[in-house]
Design an enzyme around this catalytic site. Structure first.
Site: not given
Ligand SMILES: NC(=O)c1ccc[n+]([C@@H]2O[C@H](COP(=O)([O-])OP(=O)(O)OC[C@H]3O[C@@H](n4cnc5c(N)ncnc54)[C@H](O)[C@@H]3O)[C@@H](O)[C@H]2O)c1
Length: 259
Positions: A26, A97, A163, A167, A259
Site C-alpha cells: 500500500g 492516508n 468515495y 476525496k 485531459q
Molecule cells: N491505490 C490507488 O489506486 C489509490 C488511488 C487514489 C487514492 N488512493 C488512496 O490512497 C490511500 C491508500 O490506499 P491504498 O491503495 O494503499 O489502499 P490500502 O487498502 O492498501 O490501504 C488503506 C489502509 O487503510 C486502512 N484503513 C481502512 N479503514 C481504516 C480506519 N477506519 N482506520 C484506520 N485505518 C483504516 C486499511 O486497513 C488499509 O490498510 C487511500 O486513502 C486511498 O483512497 C489510492
C-alpha cells in the site's frame, strides 16, 4: 546507524504519523518506509493489527513504532498522538492516508455504505487534521499535514459516489486547514493519486487483460502509478523543501487529470 540516517535525510529530526499502513503493497507503508529512510521517526497506524507485521520490513536502524488506530474514533487519535509524543517527543508530520472505497451505482447503494466511506475518508482526515493542529500548535514547532485524496475527488468516476465525495471534501478541507494555520508554521497539502498498482488493481490485470488495457489507455503516461511515486510526493510536501507550499494539491496520476 539510526543517527547516521537521521543526520543525512530530508526528514532528519522529524517525527511523522502515517495512517493506513498495514499493507506491504500500500501507499501508507511505502510512504512510511521512505520517511524512515530519510531520517524521520515514524508512528505507523492502521485499523488492522497486521500493521505490527510491517515493523520488520523497515531498514535496519529505523526509528519506527506501529499501533492499531481507527481513524473514525477521536479517542484513537488522542491515543495515537499521546503514544507518538511519549515515544518520540512530538509530532511534526501527519500523513492522512487511511481510506476505503465501495463501488455501486448510487440507486443501489445504502446510506450506511455511503456513511462508512465518508466517515472513514473525510471524517478520519478531519479528526487527524484537528489533532495534528493541536499538537503542532502546542509544540510550537509547526509542522506539515499531507492529506491523501484521489483523482476521484477531482473528476467524477462512475459508481464511486461516496468515495468521490469524500476525496473532493478532503481537497477543500486541506485548503481550510491551510488558511487557519498558515500563521502557526503549519502547512497542509493534498496529494491526488491516480490509479496505483495495488492489491486491488493486480487481480484485474490477471483476470481481465482487456479491461486492464482500457485502464492503461486512459492514462497519458501509459502505466499505473507505483506506491513510491506517491511516497516521493509526500516526502516533498512533508519536508522543508516545501516550506512555502500550503493549501496546494499535487496530482500524481501520470497526466490523467490533465485531459
Ligand atoms: N491505490 C490507488 O489506486 C489509490 C488511488 C487514489 C487514492 N488512493 C488512496 O490512497 C490511500 C491508500 O490506499 P491504498 O491503495 O494503499 O489502499 P490500502 O487498502 O492498501 O490501504 C488503506 C489502509 O487503510 C486502512 N484503513 C481502512 N479503514 C481504516 C480506519 N477506519 N482506520 C484506520 N485505518 C483504516 C486499511 O486497513 C488499509 O490498510 C487511500 O486513502 C486511498 O483512497 C489510492
Amino acid at each position: 546507524m539510526a543517527e547516521q540516517t537521521a543526520q543525512s535525510g530530508r526528514l532528519a529530526g522529524k517525527v511523522a504519523i502515517v495512517t493506513g499502513g498495514a499493507s506491504a503493497a500500500g501507499l501508507g507503508f511505502a510512504t512510511a518506509k521512505l520517511f524512515a529512510q530519510e531520517g524521520a521517526a515514524v508512528m505507523l497506524t492502521d485499523i488492522s493489527p497486521a500493521v505490527k507485521d510491517r515493523l520488520e520490513d523497515f531498514p535496519d536502524g529505523s526509528q519506527v513504532e506501529a499501533m492499531q488506530q481507527n481513524v473514525q474514533e477521536e479517542s484513537d487519535w488522542i491515543a495515537t498522538f499521546d503514544a507518538a509524543r511519549a515515544r518520540f517527543g512530538s509530532v511534526d508530520v501527519l500523513v492522512n492516508n487511511a481510506g476505503i472505497t465501495r463501488r455501486d451505482p448510487i440507486d443501489e447503494m445504502s446510506f450506511e455504505t455511503y456513511r462508512s466511506v465518508v466517515d472513514t475518508n473525510l471524517g478520519g482526515t478531519w479528526l487527524g487534521c484537528k489533532h495534528a493542529v493541536r499538537e503542532m500548535k502546542r509544540s510550537g514547532r509547526g509542522g506539515a499535514i499531507v492529506n491523501i485524496a484521489s483523482i476521484s475527488g477531482v473528476v467524477g468516476m462512475r459508481y464511486s459516489s461516496p468515495y468521490g465525495s469524500s476525496k473532493g471534501g478532503i481537497r477543500t478541507l486541506t485548503k481550510v486547514v491551510a488558511l487557519e494555520t498558515a500563521q502557526d508554521g503549519i502547512r497542509c497539502n493534498t496529494i491526488c493519486p491516480g490509479i496505483v498498482h495495488s492489491d486491488i488493481v493486480s487481480p484485474v490485470q490477471e483476470k481481465n487483460p482487456q479491461a486492464f488495457q482500457v485502464l492503461l489507455d486512459g492514462i497519458p503516461m501509459g502505466r499505473l502509478g507505483e506506491p513510491n511515486d506517491i511516497a516521493q510526493a509526500a516526502l516533498y510536501l512533508a519536508s522543508d523543501d516545501a516550506r512555502y507550499v500550503t493549501g496546494a494539491e499535487i496530482a500524481v496520476d501520470g497526466g490523467y487529470t490533465a485531459q
